[in-house]
Each structure stands twice: as C-alpha cells, then as structure tokens.
Design a protein around this motif. Structure first.
Motif, short mmCIF file in Angstrom:
data_model
loop_
_atom_site.label_atom_id
_atom_site.label_comp_id
_atom_site.label_asym_id
_atom_site.label_seq_id
_atom_site.Cartn_x
_atom_site.Cartn_y
_atom_site.Cartn_z
N LYS A 132 18.21 31.99 43.22
CA LYS A 132 17.60 32.39 41.80
C LYS A 132 16.99 33.53 42.07
O LYS A 132 16.19 33.96 43.00
CB LYS A 132 16.71 31.37 41.67
CG LYS A 132 15.93 31.38 40.47
CD LYS A 132 15.06 30.29 39.96
CE LYS A 132 14.63 30.45 38.44
NZ LYS A 132 13.90 29.39 38.05
N PRO A 133 17.32 34.61 41.37
CA PRO A 133 16.95 35.84 41.41
C PRO A 133 15.32 35.95 41.35
O PRO A 133 14.92 35.29 40.40
CB PRO A 133 17.51 36.61 40.11
CG PRO A 133 18.76 35.78 39.85
CD PRO A 133 18.39 34.41 40.44
N ILE A 134 14.90 36.72 42.32
CA ILE A 134 13.41 37.12 42.19
C ILE A 134 12.84 37.75 41.06
O ILE A 134 11.73 37.91 40.65
CB ILE A 134 12.79 37.19 43.60
CG1 ILE A 134 13.37 38.82 43.71
CG2 ILE A 134 13.11 36.61 44.57
CD1 ILE A 134 12.51 39.50 45.11
N SER B 34 23.42 27.90 34.07
CA SER B 34 22.73 27.35 35.27
C SER B 34 21.48 28.19 35.40
O SER B 34 21.39 29.34 35.07
CB SER B 34 23.12 27.15 36.47
OG SER B 34 22.49 26.77 37.49
N ASP B 35 20.28 27.58 35.75
CA ASP B 35 19.33 28.75 36.41
C ASP B 35 19.31 29.29 37.61
O ASP B 35 18.67 30.37 38.01
CB ASP B 35 17.97 27.56 36.19
CG ASP B 35 17.41 27.06 34.93
OD1 ASP B 35 17.79 27.69 34.05
OD2 ASP B 35 16.63 26.09 35.05
N GLU B 36 20.35 28.58 38.39
CA GLU B 36 20.50 29.58 39.71
C GLU B 36 22.15 29.90 39.89
O GLU B 36 22.85 29.42 39.12
CB GLU B 36 20.12 28.35 40.77
CG GLU B 36 18.71 27.94 40.70
CD GLU B 36 18.42 27.24 41.86
OE1 GLU B 36 19.28 26.34 42.30
OE2 GLU B 36 17.17 26.86 42.52
N ILE B 37 22.29 30.66 40.80
CA ILE B 37 23.52 31.04 41.17
C ILE B 37 23.98 30.26 42.33
O ILE B 37 23.46 30.47 43.29
CB ILE B 37 23.74 32.61 41.47
CG1 ILE B 37 23.28 33.38 40.14
CG2 ILE B 37 25.04 33.14 41.96
CD1 ILE B 37 23.22 34.88 40.40
N ALA C 103 7.74 37.74 52.43
CA ALA C 103 7.94 38.26 51.24
C ALA C 103 9.11 37.82 50.33
O ALA C 103 9.75 36.91 50.72
CB ALA C 103 8.61 39.72 51.72
N GLN C 104 9.33 38.21 49.32
CA GLN C 104 10.36 37.66 48.09
C GLN C 104 11.20 38.83 48.20
O GLN C 104 10.97 39.84 48.02
CB GLN C 104 9.77 37.27 46.92
CG GLN C 104 8.64 36.24 46.72
CD GLN C 104 8.21 36.05 45.19
OE1 GLN C 104 9.17 35.86 44.31
NE2 GLN C 104 7.15 36.12 45.00
N PHE D 143 17.33 36.56 47.64
CA PHE D 143 18.47 36.88 46.65
C PHE D 143 19.21 38.19 47.31
O PHE D 143 18.72 38.98 47.73
CB PHE D 143 18.03 37.13 45.36
CG PHE D 143 19.17 37.45 44.28
CD1 PHE D 143 19.72 36.57 43.59
CD2 PHE D 143 19.40 38.68 44.08
CE1 PHE D 143 20.80 36.96 42.83
CE2 PHE D 143 20.45 39.10 43.18
CZ PHE D 143 21.13 38.03 42.51
N VAL D 144 20.65 38.04 47.02
CA VAL D 144 21.29 39.00 47.65
C VAL D 144 22.40 39.46 46.60
O VAL D 144 23.01 38.46 45.95
CB VAL D 144 22.18 38.78 49.20
CG1 VAL D 144 22.83 37.56 49.11
CG2 VAL D 144 22.74 39.98 49.57
#
Length: 333
Positions: A4-6, A24-27, A120-121, A145-146
């Motif tokens: 999930k993108p921060i 979706s809320d996530e990838i 860290a996020q 996230f990447v």
C-alpha cells in the motif's frame, strides 16, 4: 505479497489520483495496472508499478543489482558497513524514525532494509529493474512501497516526504543539478534532504578504467557483465597476492603497482571484515558499477553547497566523505 503506497500515487501527466486495476486498496501480484480518472494507465509487473520503460540507460545497474541481490546487505554480510554509512549521512537515525522517507535510487535495498528496521515508512524508487531485487529483499515489511520510476519525474505530489535520501545515484543522472532540484521539491516544509556525489579526485577513473568504461558502456549489459566477471577472475589472484605480501620487502611497492594499474576495485584496506569470498564479490560488483555507468559526474562540497543554497534550503552541511561528497540540508519550515 501486497503493498500500500505510503504516499498517494498521482498520474505523471494529469497529476490526478491513480487506482489499482482490478480495484483494490493495495497493489498485489494480481494488479495489472494503475489508472487515473482520465484513463491514463501505468503497468504493474510482478506487483511493482512501472512508470518508465523497463529498459533504459540504467539497464546495466538493473542487471547488476539483480545479479548481486544480497551482496551489500548488512543482513547478508554480517557487518554494519551500510548501516554506518547511512547513519553518518542522515546524522543519526532519529532523523528517520516514524518519518515518510523517499529513497531515490534504492538499488537492491542495502539502505532500504535499514530504514525499515529503524522504523521509517519507505517509498523506494529506482530507474532500473533493481526494484525487483529490492522487493525480493524487503517486500512484505510494514511501511514499505517500491516502484520503478525516474526520480526526476515521480508519481507523487511535491513536498510529500519528511526525509528524502539519495545515495550513490545523483552522479549517474543526466543533469545532477536538475536531479537535486527535483529531490528538494519533494521535501516537506522543515524536512530533510540527504545526498552524496562523486568528487573530482575520486580514484575510480584511472586511465585504464576510463578506456575500459568507454568500451563497456557501448556493449549490451549482459556482455559487459561477462567481460567484467572474466577480468576480475583473471586479475584477482594478483590482488590477493599483493595483499598477503604487503608487509614483505618490496611488498608495499608491489601492492601499489597492482592497485594503480589494475581496473579492479579492491577493498582489502577498507572492508577486510568481509572476508575473502565477499571481498571478491564486492570487487566484481563495484568494478562493474564503476565501468558501466552511462553518466559519471563529479562535484566539490562548495558546488553542492551552492546548489542547495540556490534552492532555498538551509542548515546546509556538505563535506568530503564516503564515496566523495556527502551533504544534508533542510527545507524552509
């Protein structure tokens, strides 16, 4: 595995929000694309959003980090080499704990794993397919996230990050000043920018290495990698012998000659704690790194300071250290 993108993702063209397809809320690995309300679409491959073509001028780096996926991870080497460098550059890990961090040019994740461990996020991004190695090494951890993107054209709104870190990257971009300007634009008010850059006296460009680099950057990445592997295999016994004999009569002179004329990077003096096997792996990795980078710019601390001042940053520190020049500065509050 899902992410999930921060930070909310935005379209590079319209700057509108991006949503996963299927919704979706996530990838996840089932996600095929990210799409904006205006119909702009960006592919998601193996669970990683791609905002640039898979192959580009950084392709050699992508192959490099996928080949040496774990070589520089502290968790693999059992050392604190990467941790020590990162801690020095950021000025202590209190600067990143609980913060939204952009790691621009994340490679295989030598710093990503430390940032995550320190709380860290992390929004990790790389121009190359090194993002795949990064995901293998760090995927599934909270706050991670990447994506594959150009750090000069990121799919996020400006001033989104508390900390922006870019180590070992800026000198390899087409225009370092433009890159620094873009990175600074993503620092939130009062936030921290951390960068480094090659220095003019950096020793990776002896005449031998320069000629090899001119040859190798014209080759396909896999061919260049094969040539570097063969070259290091042939010359490494000389490096080991010169290290073992360094304290014998004329040993120091012999080692000096080897280091001067061999194109192979040798870390016996600096990272002896790695042991023979990893010293060899680092030699292959960093020799490839030094001889296949498409761009190789250099700067002084004064030049870096001037660039940061012109961008309106304050509390600027720029000094010789590490791979060349290290610097950090804050955005106006």
């Amino acid at each position: 595995m899902s992410m999930k993108p921060i930070i909310p993702l935005t379209c590079l063209k319209t700057h509108g929000p991006l949503q996963p397809v299927p919704s979706s809320d996530e990838i996840t690995r089932e996600t095929t694309a990210l799409r904006s309300p205006g119909g702009e679409s960006y592919p998601v491959v193996d669970g990683i959003p791609r905002f640039v073509p898979t192959e580009n001028y950084a392709s050699a780096f992508g192959l490099q980090w996928k080949t040496f996926r774990k070589t520089q991870l502290d968790s693999y080497t059992g050392t604190s080499i990467s941790r020590d460098r990162l801690e020095r550059c950021v000025g202590g890990f209190d600067a990143v704990r609980g913060k939204r961090v952009l790691e621009a040019g994340c490679g295989a994740g030598r710093f990503t794993e430390i940032l995550l461990k320190e709380g860290a996020q992390v929004f990790a991004v790389d121009l190359s397919t090194a993002v795949e190695a990064n995901q293998e090494n760090c995927g599934g951890r909270p706050g991670y996230f990447v994506c594959q993107a150009d750090i000069r054209h990121l799919p996020v709104a400006p001033r989104s990050f508390d900390v922006v870190i870019c180590l070992g990257v800026i000198q390899h971009t087409p225009d370092p000043d433009e890159t620094i300007k873009t990175l600074a634009a993503h620092v939130a008010p009062g936030g921290l920018l951390v960068i480094d850059h090659y220095r003019y006296t950096h020793t990776d460009m002896t005449m031998t290495r320069q000629r090899l680099r001119n040859f190798l950057i014209q080759r396909k990445p896999k061919v260049a990698m094969a040539i570097v592997r063969t070259m290091v295999a042939a010359l490494w016994p000389l490096h080991r012998l010169s290290w073992v004999c360094r304290k014998l009569p004329f040993g120091a002179q012999f080692r000096g000659i080897v280091l001067r004329f061999s194109p192979v990077l040798d870390y016996h003096e600096y990272y002896g704690q790695l042991g023979a096997r990893l010293l060899y792996a680092w030699a292959v990795l960093d020799t490839h790194d030094a001889l296949t980078d498409f761009y190789k710019h250099k700067r002084t601390p004064e030049q870096i300071t001037e660039t940061l001042k012109n961008l309106g940053l304050n509390q600027i520190e720029a000094y010789y250290g590490g791979n060349g020049v290290e610097a950090r500065a804050h955005a106006p509050g």
